[in-house]
Design a protein around this motif. Structure first.
Motif, PDB file in Angstrom:
ATOM      1  N   PHE A 185      49.753 -32.976  18.580  1.00 28.55           N
ATOM      2  CA  PHE A 185      48.363 -33.199  18.983  1.00 28.55           C
ATOM      3  C   PHE A 185      47.216 -32.419  18.345  1.00 28.55           C
ATOM      4  O   PHE A 185      46.280 -33.000  17.865  1.00 28.55           O
ATOM      5  CB  PHE A 185      48.335 -32.743  20.495  1.00 28.55           C
ATOM      6  N   LEU A 186      47.552 -31.241  18.121  1.00 28.41           N
ATOM      7  CA  LEU A 186      46.605 -30.203  17.356  1.00 28.41           C
ATOM      8  C   LEU A 186      46.620 -30.664  15.661  1.00 28.41           C
ATOM      9  O   LEU A 186      45.440 -30.801  15.305  1.00 28.41           O
ATOM     10  CB  LEU A 186      47.307 -28.796  17.147  1.00 28.41           C
ATOM     11  N   ALA A 187      47.596 -31.072  15.046  1.00 30.15           N
ATOM     12  CA  ALA A 187      47.676 -31.440  13.842  1.00 30.15           C
ATOM     13  C   ALA A 187      46.770 -32.820  13.586  1.00 30.15           C
ATOM     14  O   ALA A 187      46.014 -32.903  12.885  1.00 30.15           O
ATOM     15  CB  ALA A 187      49.216 -31.733  13.214  1.00 30.15           C
ATOM     16  N   LEU A 188      47.047 -33.817  14.269  1.00 34.48           N
ATOM     17  CA  LEU A 188      46.344 -35.112  14.231  1.00 34.48           C
ATOM     18  C   LEU A 188      44.845 -34.897  14.588  1.00 34.48           C
ATOM     19  O   LEU A 188      43.872 -35.561  14.081  1.00 34.48           O
ATOM     20  CB  LEU A 188      46.925 -36.040  15.221  1.00 34.48           C
ATOM     21  N   SER A 189      44.588 -33.999  15.585  1.00 31.55           N
ATOM     22  CA  SER A 189      43.291 -33.740  16.265  1.00 31.55           C
ATOM     23  C   SER A 189      42.422 -32.974  15.072  1.00 31.55           C
ATOM     24  O   SER A 189      41.310 -33.287  14.970  1.00 31.55           O
ATOM     25  CB  SER A 189      43.215 -32.872  17.486  1.00 31.55           C
ATOM     26  N   LEU A 190      43.029 -32.161  14.467  1.00 29.62           N
ATOM     27  CA  LEU A 190      42.388 -31.457  13.404  1.00 29.62           C
ATOM     28  C   LEU A 190      41.861 -32.532  12.378  1.00 29.62           C
ATOM     29  O   LEU A 190      40.637 -32.267  11.677  1.00 29.62           O
ATOM     30  CB  LEU A 190      43.359 -30.593  12.668  1.00 29.62           C
ATOM     31  N   ALA A 191      42.778 -33.424  12.027  1.00 28.11           N
ATOM     32  CA  ALA A 191      42.725 -34.494  10.937  1.00 28.11           C
ATOM     33  C   ALA A 191      41.393 -35.293  11.467  1.00 28.11           C
ATOM     34  O   ALA A 191      40.486 -35.573  10.607  1.00 28.11           O
ATOM     35  CB  ALA A 191      43.796 -35.131  10.480  1.00 28.11           C
ATOM     36  N   MET A 192      41.523 -35.759  12.569  1.00 30.38           N
ATOM     37  CA  MET A 192      40.345 -36.658  13.348  1.00 30.38           C
ATOM     38  C   MET A 192      38.988 -35.990  13.373  1.00 30.38           C
ATOM     39  O   MET A 192      38.046 -36.607  12.856  1.00 30.38           O
ATOM     40  CB  MET A 192      40.755 -37.232  14.465  1.00 30.38           C
ATOM     41  N   ILE A 193      39.335 -34.691  13.713  1.00 32.18           N
ATOM     42  CA  ILE A 193      37.763 -33.776  13.792  1.00 32.18           C
ATOM     43  C   ILE A 193      37.222 -33.856  12.361  1.00 32.18           C
ATOM     44  O   ILE A 193      35.733 -33.919  12.284  1.00 32.18           O
ATOM     45  CB  ILE A 193      37.978 -32.655  14.521  1.00 32.18           C
ATOM     46  N   PHE A 194      38.021 -33.581  11.492  1.00 31.98           N
ATOM     47  CA  PHE A 194      37.516 -33.414  10.095  1.00 31.98           C
ATOM     48  C   PHE A 194      36.466 -34.688   9.645  1.00 31.98           C
ATOM     49  O   PHE A 194      35.672 -34.660   8.970  1.00 31.98           O
ATOM     50  CB  PHE A 194      38.353 -32.912   9.080  1.00 31.98           C
ATOM     51  N   ASN A 195      37.242 -35.975  10.143  1.00 31.01           N
ATOM     52  CA  ASN A 195      36.572 -37.011   9.625  1.00 31.01           C
ATOM     53  C   ASN A 195      35.928 -37.703  10.842  1.00 31.01           C
ATOM     54  O   ASN A 195      35.590 -39.010  10.679  1.00 31.01           O
ATOM     55  CB  ASN A 195      37.763 -38.054   9.186  1.00 31.01           C
ATOM     56  N   ILE A 196      35.357 -36.956  11.762  1.00 33.59           N
ATOM     57  CA  ILE A 196      34.549 -37.612  12.990  1.00 33.59           C
ATOM     58  C   ILE A 196      33.542 -38.569  12.561  1.00 33.59           C
ATOM     59  O   ILE A 196      33.310 -39.267  13.331  1.00 33.59           O
ATOM     60  CB  ILE A 196      34.373 -36.527  13.816  1.00 33.59           C
ATOM     61  N   ALA A 197      32.823 -38.173  11.712  1.00 28.67           N
ATOM     62  CA  ALA A 197      31.816 -38.932  11.309  1.00 28.67           C
ATOM     63  C   ALA A 197      32.233 -40.483  10.928  1.00 28.67           C
ATOM     64  O   ALA A 197      31.173 -41.470  11.004  1.00 28.67           O
ATOM     65  CB  ALA A 197      30.840 -38.425  10.042  1.00 28.67           C
ATOM     66  N   ASN A 198      33.569 -40.541  10.609  1.00 26.94           N
ATOM     67  CA  ASN A 198      33.728 -41.961  10.038  1.00 26.94           C
ATOM     68  C   ASN A 198      34.893 -42.476  10.914  1.00 26.94           C
ATOM     69  O   ASN A 198      35.162 -43.639  10.509  1.00 26.94           O
ATOM     70  CB  ASN A 198      34.454 -41.718   8.639  1.00 26.94           C
ATOM     71  N   LEU A 199      35.118 -41.795  12.105  1.00 28.16           N
ATOM     72  CA  LEU A 199      35.969 -42.440  13.102  1.00 28.16           C
ATOM     73  C   LEU A 199      35.318 -43.796  13.447  1.00 28.16           C
ATOM     74  O   LEU A 199      34.436 -43.877  14.000  1.00 28.16           O
ATOM     75  CB  LEU A 199      36.211 -41.570  14.045  1.00 28.16           C
ATOM     76  N   SER A 200      36.335 -44.693  13.909  1.00 28.22           N
ATOM     77  CA  SER A 200      36.065 -46.062  14.426  1.00 28.22           C
ATOM     78  C   SER A 200      36.659 -45.962  15.709  1.00 28.22           C
ATOM     79  O   SER A 200      37.855 -45.151  16.066  1.00 28.22           O
ATOM     80  CB  SER A 200      36.325 -47.049  13.655  1.00 28.22           C
ATOM     81  N   ALA A 201      36.663 -47.006  16.667  1.00 30.42           N
ATOM     82  CA  ALA A 201      37.417 -47.254  17.722  1.00 30.42           C
ATOM     83  C   ALA A 201      38.840 -47.421  17.558  1.00 30.42           C
ATOM     84  O   ALA A 201      39.839 -46.638  18.112  1.00 30.42           O
ATOM     85  CB  ALA A 201      36.597 -48.354  18.612  1.00 30.42           C
ATOM     86  N   THR A 202      39.098 -48.338  16.215  1.00 34.53           N
ATOM     87  CA  THR A 202      40.497 -48.449  16.024  1.00 34.53           C
ATOM     88  C   THR A 202      41.129 -47.001  15.466  1.00 34.53           C
ATOM     89  O   THR A 202      42.344 -46.864  15.839  1.00 34.53           O
ATOM     90  CB  THR A 202      40.501 -49.501  14.676  1.00 34.53           C
ATOM     91  N   ASP A 203      40.673 -46.153  15.082  1.00 34.77           N
ATOM     92  CA  ASP A 203      41.058 -45.103  14.490  1.00 34.77           C
ATOM     93  C   ASP A 203      41.531 -44.046  15.705  1.00 34.77           C
ATOM     94  O   ASP A 203      42.602 -43.534  15.770  1.00 34.77           O
ATOM     95  CB  ASP A 203      40.331 -44.189  13.741  1.00 34.77           C
ATOM     96  N   PHE A 204      40.439 -44.170  16.867  1.00 37.56           N
ATOM     97  CA  PHE A 204      40.777 -43.258  18.004  1.00 37.56           C
ATOM     98  C   PHE A 204      42.150 -43.789  18.536  1.00 37.56           C
ATOM     99  O   PHE A 204      43.042 -43.335  19.162  1.00 37.56           O
ATOM    100  CB  PHE A 204      39.771 -43.185  18.995  1.00 37.56           C
ATOM    101  N   TYR A 205      42.195 -45.079  18.934  1.00 37.90           N
ATOM    102  CA  TYR A 205      43.380 -46.137  19.520  1.00 37.90           C
ATOM    103  C   TYR A 205      44.513 -45.787  18.528  1.00 37.90           C
ATOM    104  O   TYR A 205      45.489 -45.466  19.352  1.00 37.90           O
ATOM    105  CB  TYR A 205      42.896 -47.418  19.947  1.00 37.90           C
ATOM    106  N   THR A 206      44.258 -45.659  17.584  1.00 36.02           N
ATOM    107  CA  THR A 206      45.523 -45.661  16.722  1.00 36.02           C
ATOM    108  C   THR A 206      46.124 -44.214  16.993  1.00 36.02           C
ATOM    109  O   THR A 206      47.414 -43.991  16.848  1.00 36.02           O
ATOM    110  CB  THR A 206      45.409 -45.623  15.206  1.00 36.02           C
ATOM    111  N   TYR A 207      45.182 -43.130  16.998  1.00 34.77           N
ATOM    112  CA  TYR A 207      45.604 -41.597  17.097  1.00 34.77           C
ATOM    113  C   TYR A 207      46.175 -41.607  18.658  1.00 34.77           C
ATOM    114  O   TYR A 207      47.365 -40.838  18.750  1.00 34.77           O
ATOM    115  CB  TYR A 207      44.112 -41.202  17.170  1.00 34.77           C
ATOM    116  N   LEU A 208      45.651 -42.394  19.661  1.00 36.31           N
ATOM    117  CA  LEU A 208      46.493 -42.059  20.920  1.00 36.31           C
ATOM    118  C   LEU A 208      47.832 -42.808  20.716  1.00 36.31           C
ATOM    119  O   LEU A 208      48.748 -42.264  21.373  1.00 36.31           O
ATOM    120  CB  LEU A 208      45.419 -42.975  21.915  1.00 36.31           C
ATOM    121  N   ALA A 209      47.830 -44.006  20.156  1.00 36.01           N
ATOM    122  CA  ALA A 209      49.054 -44.619  20.054  1.00 36.01           C
ATOM    123  C   ALA A 209      49.985 -43.569  19.418  1.00 36.01           C
ATOM    124  O   ALA A 209      51.375 -43.806  19.867  1.00 36.01           O
ATOM    125  CB  ALA A 209      49.015 -46.115  19.254  1.00 36.01           C
TER     126      ALA A 209
END
Length: 419
Positions: free
Chosen positions: A27-51
């Motif tokens: 959770f921490l590792a993936l969240s850090l990566a997502m937060i760094f690219n939060i400006a470019n995140l899409s709904a697909t990225d978020f659902y993939t992250y949860l999956a």
């Protein structure tokens, strides 16, 4: 009876705690990566992250129930994957998305491989099949392959690139296990004692034609170590070592990129802006991270060419610190140790040798790329298993891991591999 119940309760508590810690780590590792690219995140990225988080937890929980063996192997690989994909996503979000998708496919292949091995029981009797499959993949690479990074080891099909040599590691491990599990029978045939040598030298010849010398070194290392453990004829081992030395000298004079890599290894500083740029930037990155790293997004891994693949260890050491780099090395050491321990405990000779071969493949590949990145040996273009960006490496790694999980589950007597 009460003691047995207490032990089982402690084991269940340990397993639950391990899964929880793995979830927090991922959770921490993936969240850090997502937060760094939060400006470019899409709904697909978020659902993939949860999956991915759900799959990591579910696969770890289900592995011991399905395979009847512990989940330590998969937990180690899940941790390696989480570290790698966080860094890949930080360097290049599009590569990170692909890596997440390859992981999902890899988990499916992990369980599929396990079920295939459990369903069929003739694996030690079809050594010729492993040779045919391997030669077929080599021929396809020579005919349809493309040069990428100086080696003709990629087949490009539209947007998809496949590296067949990564998948050939699977039939290679099965071939070596088949040969030594039936050694007494095969050695009675004409040239039977040299059957494995002849086949692997043919494989290495194909790799020379493709200029894929890193994979050739892995194949040769597996042959030498398998012979050291299972072969009685020490003269044959000596001859093979001499052949390796002669082959290395031949490769040095045949291939210009090999001479460049050797010269760069000896003195990268003399041409720091050209041939030495890659390795010196990797060394600078590793050193600049210090013990605890600069933090995700605060380093400069973009200064290192191919940081998401060949030099991902340097990027990890820069932004996550030397301690994380040491943790990666220790995780690989535990993975290889488990493979060797499974090999020692497994009574079935074929699966015992197969576990040993898989451990050697992971060990050699890790040593070759880390040794090159840290300037211990000349750099060769292989991936860091389960961490580097690359679908072929990820998928073949999970197939080998599925084989290793079956070797652990098929242990036929009472000793536990985690004792």
């Amino acid at each position: 009876m009460n003691n047995i119940i207490d032990v089982e309760k402690k084991e269940q508590k340990y397993i639950r705690k391990s899964i929880f810690l793995l979830f927090i780590f991922s959770f921490l590792a993936l969240s850090l990566a997502m937060i760094f690219n939060i400006a470019n995140l899409s709904a697909t990225d978020f659902y993939t992250y949860l999956a991915i988080l759900i799959v990591i937890v579910l696969s770890t929980i289900l592995t011991p129930k399905i395979t009847k063996a512990d989940n330590i192997l998969l937990m180690i690989v899940n941790m390696l994957f989480a570290i790698g994909v966080a860094m890949i996503y930080r360097i290049n979000p599009s590569f990170g998305k692909r890596q997440l998708q390859f992981y999902l496919i890899g988990i499916v292949l992990f369980f599929l491989t396990f079920f295939i091995l459990r369903t069929f029981k003739f694996w030690n009797k079809i050594s010729i099949f492993y040779v045919i499959v391997s030669v077929g993949l080599f021929m396809a690479t020579l005919v349809f392959g493309s040069y990428i990074g100086g080696a003709k080891n990629w087949i490009v099909i539209g947007p998809v690139t496949i590296q067949p040599s990564e998948f050939i590691k699977v039939p290679l491990a099965f071939f070596v296990a088949s040969f030594y599990s039936r050694y007494n029978e095969i050695s009675m045939k004409p040239f039977g004692r040299y059957y494995m040598n002849i086949v692997i030298y043919i494989f290495i010849g194909f790799l020379f034609l493709q200029k894929d010398l890193g994979t050739a070194l892995i194949f040769f290392g597996l042959m030498i170590l398998a012979q050291f453990v299972y072969e009685k004829d020490r003269v044959l081992i000596t001859i093979n070592i001499l052949a390796m030395i002669l082959g290395s000298i031949l490769a040095y004079f045949m291939f210009g990129h090999v001479r460049i890599r050797v010269a760069t290894w000896l003195d990268p500083w003399s041409d720091i802006n050209a041939t030495g740029y890659q390795i010196t930037q990797a060394l600078f990155a590793t050193a600049s991270g210090g013990l605890f790293g600069t933090g995700i997004g605060l380093g400069h891994p973009d200064y290192i060419p191919v940081a998401e693949s060949d030099f991902i260890f340097s990027a990890i050491s820069e932004e996550m610190g030397v301690f994380m780099g040491l943790a990666v090395i220790l995780l690989f050491m535990i993975l290889v140790y488990r493979a060797f321990k499974i090999s020692l405990i497994q009574q079935d000779k074929f699966f015992s040798i197969l576990a040993f071969c898989i451990g050697v493949l992971f060990a050699f590949q890790t040593f070759i790329i880390l040794g090159g990145v840290l300037k211990i040996i000349p750099l060769t273009g292989v991936t860091l298993p389960f961490i580097s960006q690359g679908g072929s490496s990820m998928l073949s790694g999970f197939i080998l891991l599925g084989c290793l999980q079956y070797c652990a589950s098929d242990i036929k007597y009472g000793d536990e591999i985690d004792e």
